[in-house]
Enzyme design. Structure first.
Site, PDB file in Angstrom:
ATOM      1  N   LYS B  80      40.743  42.621  46.185  1.00 18.26           N
ATOM      2  CA  LYS B  80      39.726  43.150  45.263  1.00 18.26           C
ATOM      3  C   LYS B  80      38.332  42.855  45.810  1.00 18.26           C
ATOM      4  O   LYS B  80      38.098  41.784  46.375  1.00 18.26           O
ATOM      5  CB  LYS B  80      39.929  42.505  43.880  1.00 18.26           C
ATOM      6  CG  LYS B  80      39.037  43.092  42.778  1.00 18.26           C
ATOM      7  CD  LYS B  80      39.357  42.474  41.426  1.00 18.26           C
ATOM      8  CE  LYS B  80      38.488  43.030  40.317  1.00 18.26           C
ATOM      9  NZ  LYS B  80      38.803  42.472  38.991  1.00 18.26           N
ATOM     10  N   SER B 150      39.585  45.625  35.432  1.00 19.00           N
ATOM     11  CA  SER B 150      38.701  46.046  36.492  1.00 19.00           C
ATOM     12  C   SER B 150      39.379  46.066  37.871  1.00 19.00           C
ATOM     13  O   SER B 150      38.789  46.568  38.834  1.00 19.00           O
ATOM     14  CB  SER B 150      37.484  45.126  36.558  1.00 19.00           C
ATOM     15  OG  SER B 150      37.879  43.790  36.840  1.00 19.00           O
ATOM     16  N   SER B 174      41.953  41.944  33.287  1.00 20.60           N
ATOM     17  CA  SER B 174      41.682  42.810  34.442  1.00 20.60           C
ATOM     18  C   SER B 174      42.730  42.780  35.542  1.00 20.60           C
ATOM     19  O   SER B 174      42.688  43.624  36.447  1.00 20.60           O
ATOM     20  CB  SER B 174      40.315  42.479  35.046  1.00 20.60           C
ATOM     21  OG  SER B 174      39.300  42.970  34.216  1.00 20.60           O
TER      22      SER B 174
END
Lengths: 61, 466
Positions: B80, B150, B174
């Protein structure tokens, strides 16, 4: 500068402040509910620990 | 073989690479080719590691020399974009250069590389980890739909077979929301178990780091490498790693399984509700004893997480606001980053007091229960551009609905894992969440493995990406 801009320390113009307060209104409703919670005798989940920096140093060694 | 190997679980890939039956270079090359093929549509990655093939060759050389290449040898991990990485820029989902972040490895990435993993690239995330849509990433199960967020790029990449596993971060869900709605496994460990130094902070007391994988066994293997003390994370727990990879698919026979009847059964999509009922039937058939509870203070949970997350993220990114650079953010994220200054200190502390009560209420449940189960999200994925969703005749914001079953475990710091639990009538994945008391990762992994071993959901591949 409005009082809200001053106290919130937000360097935004009036139009943007209006947009922001409008966007916040719905969330504010949820946050305002916190006042109804029975919090007598309940401490926040935030603890001050003066030994923490010493333990961190110890972990590095 | 390689076309099939990209879909193997990570643990099988690693075993094959360690034994010399699969070349790490072939696996990395196959994933890079799949990303080139599918990412014009899916938009899962924002950068690829130019040294990935070279790093994979080094693993193969290590195997050929008879040396130990590590427990994650050759596993291709997509990271990420809020984890710092040496050799690759980190932007936290924002416009290039807005955050000025160093090119050095975060604690977790350092551990993964030391274990033999290959960093394949950086995955797209919702800007500053403040949202659950992750535009323009698409959900592989229906490319008109969002992947969640996210960590949306990470979830979509794992689901589409573009990497062995991926890293995510979870402040209100997330990791688990995108994992759940993209049909992957995702674990949010106990607060403090996985060090977060080198991950762009969003909300210091809510942020957790965790992996997204295709199977629960892979999650266990990743967690075993990721967990452990982090001297540069004040929230890190001084706990030694457990042998998570030794987790087993243990029957739930005799387990006391808690169901929370308020909050977790309100406003749930019909198919999600039916799937959850089937999961309860499965648990009972295993010999689990179901127990029902109420957690009254969950009524204040949304207000509590909003107050804490808004105030914390605004404090973290205050220089953007004060310098006027928050105007460069997308409109929804700019609103959230700026409005944290409107949360009063009193409300913030009320939120932290509610949090104390929630922790106590869950501790009470775990006095007489081994595990809590609940759906991962009350809804399945939604179409990009859709902001409201109809749940059983009532309209609700997708943002409010999607994190309702995940944020309680950020407030309480409890370990929670989501596993695939089937598809709704539109073919969109649903997730089932297992939650345990602090540092009971082995327990929730055992339950997840048991569920996974008796359902065939993890072997499914999204149509068009086989």
């Amino acid at each position: 500068m409005s009082s809200l801009q001053e106290f919130a320390d937000l360097p935004l113009d009036e139009r943007r402040m209006n947009e922001l307060t409008e966007a916040y209104r719905q969330i504010r409703g949820e946050i305002a509910r916190l006042k109804r919670a029975d919090l007598d005798g309940v401490q926040p989940a935030v603890q001050f620990d003066p030994t923490e920096p010493y333990r961190r140093l110890g972990r590095r060694e | 073989m390689i076309a099939d190997a990209v879909w193997w679980p990570l643990h099988r890939q690693v075993a094959a690479i360690r034994s010399g039956r699969l070349a790490a270079k072939d696996l990395a090359g196959a994933y890079l080719e799949r990303i080139r093929q599918h990412d014009p549509l899916l938009a899962t990655h924002v950068a690829l590691n130019p040294a990935a093939m070279e790093e994979a060759s080094a693993i193969d050389a290590c195997v050929a020399a008879g040396e130990d290449p590590g427990p994650l040898a050759g596993a291709c991990i997509s990271v990420k974009d809020n984890y710092l990485t040496a050799g690759l820029a980190t932007e936290g989902g924002a416009a290039p250069g807005l955050l000025s972040l160093p090119k050095e490895d975060s604690h977790v990435v350092e551990r993964l590389r030391a274990a033999g993993a290959i960093v394949l690239g950086k995955t797209r995330m919702h800007e500053l980890a403040w949202g659950n849509i992750t535009p323009p990433t698409r959900n592989p199960w229906n490319t008109d739909c969002v992947p969640g967020g996210s960590s949306g790029g990470s979830a979509a990449a794992v689901a589409a077979g573009l990497c062995s596993a991926a890293l995510g971060s979870d402040t209100g869900g997330s990791v688990r929301i995108p994992a759940g709605i993209c049909g992957t496994v995702g674990i949010k460990p106990t607060f403090g178990l996985v060090g977060r130094s080198g991950i762009v902070p969003h909300s210091w007391s809510l942020d957790h780091a965790g992996p997204l994988t295709r199977t629960a066994r892979d999650a266990a293997l990743m967690l075993e490498v990721m967990a452990g003390p982090d001297a540069d994370d004040p929230g890190s727990a001084d706990r030694d790693r457990c042998a998570y990879a030794q987790s087993e698919a243990k029957s739930l026979d005799g387990h006391r399984v808690a169901i929370i009847r308020n909050h977790f059964s309100e406003q749930v999509a019909t198919d999600v509700s039916a799937s959850f009922d089937e999961s309860l039937t499965w648990a009972q058939a295993q010999g689990a004893k179901l127990r029902e509870f109420e957690v009254p203070d969950l009524e204040y949970g949304l207000g509590a997480i909003f107050a804490i997350e808004l105030a914390s993220a605004s404090a973290q990114f205050d220089t953007l606001v004060q310098s006027g650079k928050s105007a460069e953010l997308t409109e929804d994220v700019r609103d959230l980053i700026e409005m944290g200054r409107l949360v009063s200190a009193v409300d913030y502390l009320h939120a932290e007091r509610v949090r104390s009560k929630l922790c106590a209420e869950f501790a009470r449940i775990f006095e007489t229960s081994d595990i809590v189960i609940c759906p991962t999200s009350p809804i399945t994925s939604w179409r990009a551009g859709e902001w409201e969703i109809n749940i059983q005749g009532e309209s609700e914001s997708v943002l409010a609905a999607s994190w309702r079953f995940t944020y309680p475990f950020n407030l309480t710091g409890l370990p929670a894992i989501t596993v695939p639990a089937g598809w709704d009538a539109n073919g969109l994945p649903m997730g089932l969440q297992f939650v345990g008391p602090p540092f009971s990762e082995r327990r929730i992994l055992n339950a997840a493995l048991a569920f996974e071993s008796q359902h065939d959901y993890v072997r499914a591949r999204p149509p068009g990406f086989e």
